[in-house]
Write a protein that holds these residues in place. Structure first.
Motif, PDB file in Angstrom:
ATOM      1  N   LEU A 439       0.846  -1.193   0.000  1.00  0.00           N
ATOM      2  CA  LEU A 439       0.000   0.000   0.000  1.00  0.00           C
ATOM      3  C   LEU A 439       0.881   1.243   0.000  1.00  0.00           C
ATOM      4  O   LEU A 439       2.111   1.155   0.109  1.00  0.00           O
ATOM      5  CB  LEU A 439      -0.893   0.014   1.252  1.00  0.00           C
ATOM      6  N   GLN A 440       0.237   2.391  -0.114  1.00  0.00           N
ATOM      7  CA  GLN A 440       0.891   3.682   0.090  1.00  0.00           C
ATOM      8  C   GLN A 440       0.161   4.418   1.191  1.00  0.00           C
ATOM      9  O   GLN A 440      -1.077   4.391   1.234  1.00  0.00           O
ATOM     10  CB  GLN A 440       0.841   4.542  -1.175  1.00  0.00           C
ATOM     11  N   ASN A 441       0.913   5.087   2.074  1.00  0.00           N
ATOM     12  CA  ASN A 441       0.243   5.905   3.079  1.00  0.00           C
ATOM     13  C   ASN A 441      -0.093   7.270   2.495  1.00  0.00           C
ATOM     14  O   ASN A 441       0.172   7.543   1.310  1.00  0.00           O
ATOM     15  CB  ASN A 441       1.079   6.009   4.360  1.00  0.00           C
ATOM     16  N   GLY A 442      -0.690   8.138   3.309  1.00  0.00           N
ATOM     17  CA  GLY A 442      -1.137   9.437   2.821  1.00  0.00           C
ATOM     18  C   GLY A 442      -0.019  10.311   2.305  1.00  0.00           C
ATOM     19  O   GLY A 442      -0.257  11.226   1.509  1.00  0.00           O
ATOM     20  N   SER A 443       1.223  10.027   2.737  1.00  0.00           N
ATOM     21  CA  SER A 443       2.377  10.803   2.278  1.00  0.00           C
ATOM     22  C   SER A 443       3.036  10.207   1.045  1.00  0.00           C
ATOM     23  O   SER A 443       4.071  10.688   0.594  1.00  0.00           O
ATOM     24  CB  SER A 443       3.413  10.910   3.410  1.00  0.00           C
ATOM     25  N   GLY A 444       2.437   9.139   0.534  1.00  0.00           N
ATOM     26  CA  GLY A 444       2.998   8.503  -0.656  1.00  0.00           C
ATOM     27  C   GLY A 444       4.110   7.517  -0.367  1.00  0.00           C
ATOM     28  O   GLY A 444       4.759   7.037  -1.298  1.00  0.00           O
ATOM     29  N   GLU A 445       4.326   7.197   0.906  1.00  0.00           N
ATOM     30  CA  GLU A 445       5.381   6.248   1.269  1.00  0.00           C
ATOM     31  C   GLU A 445       4.827   4.830   1.247  1.00  0.00           C
ATOM     32  O   GLU A 445       3.659   4.598   1.596  1.00  0.00           O
ATOM     33  CB  GLU A 445       5.923   6.558   2.664  1.00  0.00           C
ATOM     34  N   PRO A 446       5.658   3.853   0.843  1.00  0.00           N
ATOM     35  CA  PRO A 446       5.175   2.466   0.812  1.00  0.00           C
ATOM     36  C   PRO A 446       4.980   1.906   2.215  1.00  0.00           C
ATOM     37  O   PRO A 446       5.810   2.120   3.106  1.00  0.00           O
ATOM     38  CB  PRO A 446       6.296   1.729   0.067  1.00  0.00           C
ATOM     39  N   VAL A 447       3.872   1.205   2.410  1.00  0.00           N
ATOM     40  CA  VAL A 447       3.593   0.491   3.660  1.00  0.00           C
ATOM     41  C   VAL A 447       2.983  -0.855   3.278  1.00  0.00           C
ATOM     42  O   VAL A 447       2.641  -1.094   2.116  1.00  0.00           O
ATOM     43  CB  VAL A 447       2.626   1.264   4.586  1.00  0.00           C
ATOM     44  N   GLN A 481      -7.384   1.957  -6.017  1.00  0.00           N
ATOM     45  CA  GLN A 481      -6.175   2.184  -6.796  1.00  0.00           C
ATOM     46  C   GLN A 481      -6.156   3.556  -7.468  1.00  0.00           C
ATOM     47  O   GLN A 481      -5.138   4.252  -7.452  1.00  0.00           O
ATOM     48  CB  GLN A 481      -6.058   1.085  -7.861  1.00  0.00           C
ATOM     49  N   ASP A 482      -7.267   3.965  -8.047  1.00  0.00           N
ATOM     50  CA  ASP A 482      -7.290   5.195  -8.837  1.00  0.00           C
ATOM     51  C   ASP A 482      -7.961   6.357  -8.107  1.00  0.00           C
ATOM     52  O   ASP A 482      -8.381   7.341  -8.728  1.00  0.00           O
ATOM     53  CB  ASP A 482      -8.003   4.947 -10.166  1.00  0.00           C
ATOM     54  N   ALA A 483      -8.075   6.238  -6.771  1.00  0.00           N
ATOM     55  CA  ALA A 483      -8.755   7.289  -6.000  1.00  0.00           C
ATOM     56  C   ALA A 483      -7.764   8.023  -5.118  1.00  0.00           C
ATOM     57  O   ALA A 483      -6.750   7.472  -4.689  1.00  0.00           O
ATOM     58  CB  ALA A 483      -9.855   6.676  -5.141  1.00  0.00           C
ATOM     59  N   ALA A 484      -8.058   9.283  -4.876  1.00  0.00           N
ATOM     60  CA  ALA A 484      -7.242  10.081  -3.962  1.00  0.00           C
ATOM     61  C   ALA A 484      -7.850  10.016  -2.570  1.00  0.00           C
ATOM     62  O   ALA A 484      -9.047   9.789  -2.407  1.00  0.00           O
ATOM     63  CB  ALA A 484      -7.177  11.519  -4.449  1.00  0.00           C
ATOM     64  N   GLY A 485      -7.018  10.218  -1.559  1.00  0.00           N
ATOM     65  CA  GLY A 485      -7.514  10.215  -0.190  1.00  0.00           C
ATOM     66  C   GLY A 485      -6.369  10.288   0.785  1.00  0.00           C
ATOM     67  O   GLY A 485      -5.196  10.324   0.399  1.00  0.00           O
ATOM     68  N   ALA A 486      -6.731  10.329   2.058  1.00  0.00           N
ATOM     69  CA  ALA A 486      -5.709  10.432   3.100  1.00  0.00           C
ATOM     70  C   ALA A 486      -4.905   9.150   3.227  1.00  0.00           C
ATOM     71  O   ALA A 486      -3.906   9.104   3.923  1.00  0.00           O
ATOM     72  CB  ALA A 486      -6.368  10.774   4.427  1.00  0.00           C
ATOM     73  N   GLY A 487      -5.371   8.096   2.610  1.00  0.00           N
ATOM     74  CA  GLY A 487      -4.655   6.824   2.625  1.00  0.00           C
ATOM     75  C   GLY A 487      -5.021   5.987   3.842  1.00  0.00           C
ATOM     76  O   GLY A 487      -5.818   6.401   4.673  1.00  0.00           O
ATOM     77  N   PRO A 488      -4.473   4.784   3.914  1.00  0.00           N
ATOM     78  CA  PRO A 488      -3.578   4.191   2.913  1.00  0.00           C
ATOM     79  C   PRO A 488      -4.313   3.867   1.610  1.00  0.00           C
ATOM     80  O   PRO A 488      -5.531   3.727   1.596  1.00  0.00           O
ATOM     81  CB  PRO A 488      -3.075   2.924   3.603  1.00  0.00           C
ATOM     82  N   ARG A 489      -3.513   3.728   0.513  1.00  0.00           N
ATOM     83  CA  ARG A 489      -4.100   3.572  -0.810  1.00  0.00           C
ATOM     84  C   ARG A 489      -3.597   2.283  -1.440  1.00  0.00           C
ATOM     85  O   ARG A 489      -2.413   1.961  -1.367  1.00  0.00           O
ATOM     86  CB  ARG A 489      -3.730   4.773  -1.680  1.00  0.00           C
ATOM     87  N   ASP A 490      -4.512   1.578  -2.074  1.00  0.00           N
ATOM     88  CA  ASP A 490      -4.190   0.335  -2.783  1.00  0.00           C
ATOM     89  C   ASP A 490      -3.634   0.703  -4.154  1.00  0.00           C
ATOM     90  O   ASP A 490      -4.232   0.416  -5.193  1.00  0.00           O
ATOM     91  CB  ASP A 490      -5.449  -0.524  -2.882  1.00  0.00           C
TER      92      ASP A 490
END
Length: 538
Positions: A439-447, A481-490
Motif C-alpha cells: 500500500l501507500q500511506n497518505g504521504s505517498g510512502e510504501p507500507v 487504486q485510482d482514488a485520492a484520499g488520506a490513505g492508505p491507498r491500494d
C-alpha cells in the motif's frame, strides 16, 4: 562434534508464591517456554494480561530442531515485536528443487506473485527463535517467567486448575483460571490428566545432521529420491544461519538409532553426499515420523497447544508453524473471555478451529510419509510411477510429495465466521487468513497491509464507510487504486485483486488476522451481528 550454540541460561529465582500459606491464584498460567508458550505469553502480555510462565529447564533447548518458519508465522512474530530479528538472522528462501537420482525432476517457487512484506519461508534454528522470544518476554513486566519450575501434578475443575510445582527449593502449589499446556510432545500435563495421545508412529527412521561448513550452495530446499550417495533412500539439504546446513537422511525401519548417531557412522554418509570432508558435526538426532493428536484440545480450564496437542512429521514444516498459530488463535480469545466480553464457550472455538488445522496437517504429513517411505509394495510402485512420469509430464509433478509445505490454515467451518450472503469474485472468504498487500500511506510512502492491520478487531473498508465506527473495532479505510484520499491507498491494486473487494465493501478481520465476515455495503445491524458472531456471543 561441536556443541550447539548456547544462547542464554536463565537463573532460577524463588517466587513469593513459594512463601504463601495458601496457594496463590493467577488468571493464566502457561507451562512450557518453547516457541508456542513464549508466543502466547507475549501475545497476552501485549494485551495487558498478567501471565505466569513455567518451564522445567533453565536454558534454551539444544540442537536446531525446527528450522523452517513460514510467512504466516513471521507475520505473527511481527505482531509480537520480534519479526525483524528473525528476518535479519534467518536465511530467506522461496525456491526448492526435487531430484530423482542425479536428475532434477522439477523446481518450484513458493511465492511467485510477490507483494508481501515477508518471504514464503526463512530457515532459522529453533534456539535462535526461542532466544529472541525469551528476550522479548523479558521486556514485558506482565510476564512472570519461572525457570526450573516443573509441574508434577494437575487437578482440573470446572472453574479453575490446581498445580503442584517442583523447584530446587521444594514443591509449592498455585491455582489458575486457565492453564495452557505448551509442554511438548511428552507433555507432563497431558499425562497427569490421563489423556490419550492417539495416532500413528511410522516405521522408517531418519537421521538429522546439522553440519557446519563454508559452502556456496544456494539458499534453496533440495530433496532427493534415491540419490547416488544414499541409494534407495531419500535425502534433504537446507541452509541455516552461521554456515550450518541441515541434512536429513532416511535410514529405514531396522536401523539402530544409537549406532546411527555415532559420528564415526555419520561422517562417511555426509562425505559421500557432499563430496568433501571439511565440515563439523554440530548436532545429531534420529527420529521416527509420528502423527498424533488429542481428541480434544480443551478440557475444562486446561487448554493444550503445540506438540502437547498434536504431533506431525518434520517434512512440510508443519510442527512449529502450527504451534505458533495455535498461540495466535488462543491469545485474543483468552483476552476477550478474561475481560468479560464472552464466556468460556469462546475457548471451545479454539478447539474447533485448531483441531481442524491439526487434522489438515496430519493428512498432509501422513501423505508425505507414505510417499517418502512407502510401507507396501503397492505404495512403492505408485511412488516410482509418479516419479518416472514427473520427468516428462508437468501434471504428474503434483503427485510427487516431498512434504507439502506449511501454509496458513483456513477456518471456513468456524462458528465465529459469518457465512457469505452472496457470491464474491475470488476465493477469499470468511475464515481465511488475510493476505498481505503493498500500500501507500497518505504521504505517498510504501507500507504493508500487515503493518496497517493491528492485533485488534479491524473493519477494512474500500472507500469511505459513511457510518459510525463500531466500538472496540479499528476502522481502516483503504482508498482504491485510482482514488485520492488520506490513505492508505491500494496503489497497485493488489489488495483489491486478492480480496475481490469493491468500493463500499467491508472485511471484518479478527485479532489473529483471519477474516470473520465479508460484507457488501453493510448496515450497522449487519456489522453488529457479525461482530457478535466473531466474539462467540451470538
Amino acid at each position: 562434534m561441536s556443541a550447539a550454540t548456547p544462547h542464554a541460561q536463565y537463573a532460577y529465582r524463588r517466587s513469593p508464591d513459594q512463601d504463601r500459606r495458601a496457594p496463590a491464584h493467577h488468571s493464566v498460567v502457561i507451562v512450557g517456554a518453547g516457541p508456542v508458550g513464549l508466543s502466547l505469553a507475549i501475545d497476552l502480555a501485549q494485551r495487558g494480561r498478567n501471565v505466569v510462565l513455567l518451564d522445567d529447564s533453565d536454558r534454551i533447548g539444544g540442537g536446531s530442531r525446527a528450522i523452517c518458519f513460514a510467512r504466516r508465522t513471521l507475520e505473527i512474530f511481527d505482531r509480537l515485536g520480534v519479526g525483524d530479528r528473525m528476518i535479519e538472522k534467518g536465511v530467506t528462501w522461496e525456491k526448492g528443487k526435487v531430484f530423482q537420482g542425479e536428475e532434477l525432476l522439477y523446481e518450484f517457487n513458493l511465492s511467485p506473485e510477490g507483494g508481501c512484506k515477508r518471504p514464503a519461508f526463512i530457515n532459522l534454528q529453533q534456539y535462535y527463535v526461542e532466544h529472541f522470544l525469551a528476550s522479548r518476554a523479558a521486556e514485558l513486566p506482565q510476564i512472570d517467567a519461572r525457570w526450573r519450575n516443573r509441574v508434577i501434578a494437575v487437578v482440573a475443575a470446572p472453574d479453575h486448575v490446581r498445580l503442584t510445582i517442583e523447584t530446587p527449593d521444594g514443591a509449592y502449589e498455585m491455582t489458575s483460571d486457565w492453564l495452557i499446556a505448551c509442554d511438548g510432545a511428552r507433555s507432563t500435563i497431558r499425562t497427569s490428566l490421563g489423556l490419550e495421545f492417539a495416532g500413528t508412529a511410522f516405521n522408517d527412521q531418519f537421521l538429522i545432521a546439522d553440519v557446519k561448513m563454508a559452502a556456496d550452495f544456494p539458499s534453496e530446499r533440495w530433496f532427493w529420491f534415491d540419490p547416488p550417495f544414499h541409494s534407495g533412500k531419500s535425502a534433504l539439504l537446507h541452509k541455516q544461519p552461521d554456515n550450518v546446513w541441515r541434512i536429513d537422511l532416511q535410514l529405514g525401519p531396522e536401523a539402530n538409532a544409537e549406532d546411527e548417531k555415532r559420528p564415526e557412522a555419520v561422517r562417511p554418509r555426509i562425505e559421500r553426499m557432499l563430496g568433501r570432508n571439511d565440515f563439523e558435526l554440530e548436532w545429531l538426532s534420529v527420529y521416527r515420523f509420528q502423527c498424533r493428536r488429542l481428541r480434544r484440545f480443551v478440557h475444562e480450564r486446561v487448554v493444550f497447544a503445540g506438540d502437547a496437542a498434536h504431533l506431525v512429521s518434520p517434512f512440510g514444516a508443519r510442527g512449529a508453524n502450527s504451534g505458533v498459530q495455535d498461540a495466535d488463535n488462543l491469545g485474543w480469545k483468552l483476552d476477550v473471555v478474561l475481560s468479560g466480553g464472552a464466556g468460556p464457550t469462546l475457548i471451545e472455538s479454539y478447539d474447533i478451529e485448531r483441531a481442524a488445522a491439526a487434522d489438515e496437517n496430519i493428512r498432509h504429513s501422513t501423505s508425505a510419509t507414505d510417499f517418502i517411505a512407502p510401507h507396501s509394495g503397492g505404495e512403492a510402485r505408485w511412488r516410482n510411477a509418479a516419479l518416472s512420469l514427473a520427468r516428462d509430464v508437468d501434471f504428474a509433478k503434483r503427485f510427487v510429495n516431498s512434504g507439502r509445505l506449511s501454509t496458513a490454515s483456513s477456518y471456513r467451518e468456524s462458528p465465529l465466521s459469518t457465512p457469505d450472503a452472496e457470491t464474491w469474485p475470488g476465493a477469499l472468504g470468511p475464515g481465511d487468513a488475510l493476505p498481505d498487500a503493498p500500500l501507500q500511506n497518505g504521504s505517498g510512502e510504501p507500507v504493508w497491509l500487515s503493518d496497517v492491520v493491528g492485533a485488534a478487531f479491524s473493519e477494512i473498508c474500500l472507500g469511505d464507510a459513511h457510518r459510525p465506527e463500531i466500538p472496540g473495532v479499528e476502522r481502516i479505510i483503504l482508498c482504491p487504486q485510482d482514488a485520492a484520499g488520506a490513505g492508505p491507498r491500494d496503489v497497485e491494486g493488489v489488495f483489491a485483486a486478492r480480496t475481490g473487494l469493491r468500493p463500499g465493501d467491508v472485511l471484518l478481520v479478527r485479532p489473529d488476522g483471519h477474516i470473520a465476515a465479508r460484507l457488501r455495503s453493510p448496515s450497522m445491524s449487519d456489522l453488529d451481528q457479525a461482530m457478535g458472531r466473531a466474539r462467540g456471543v451470538r
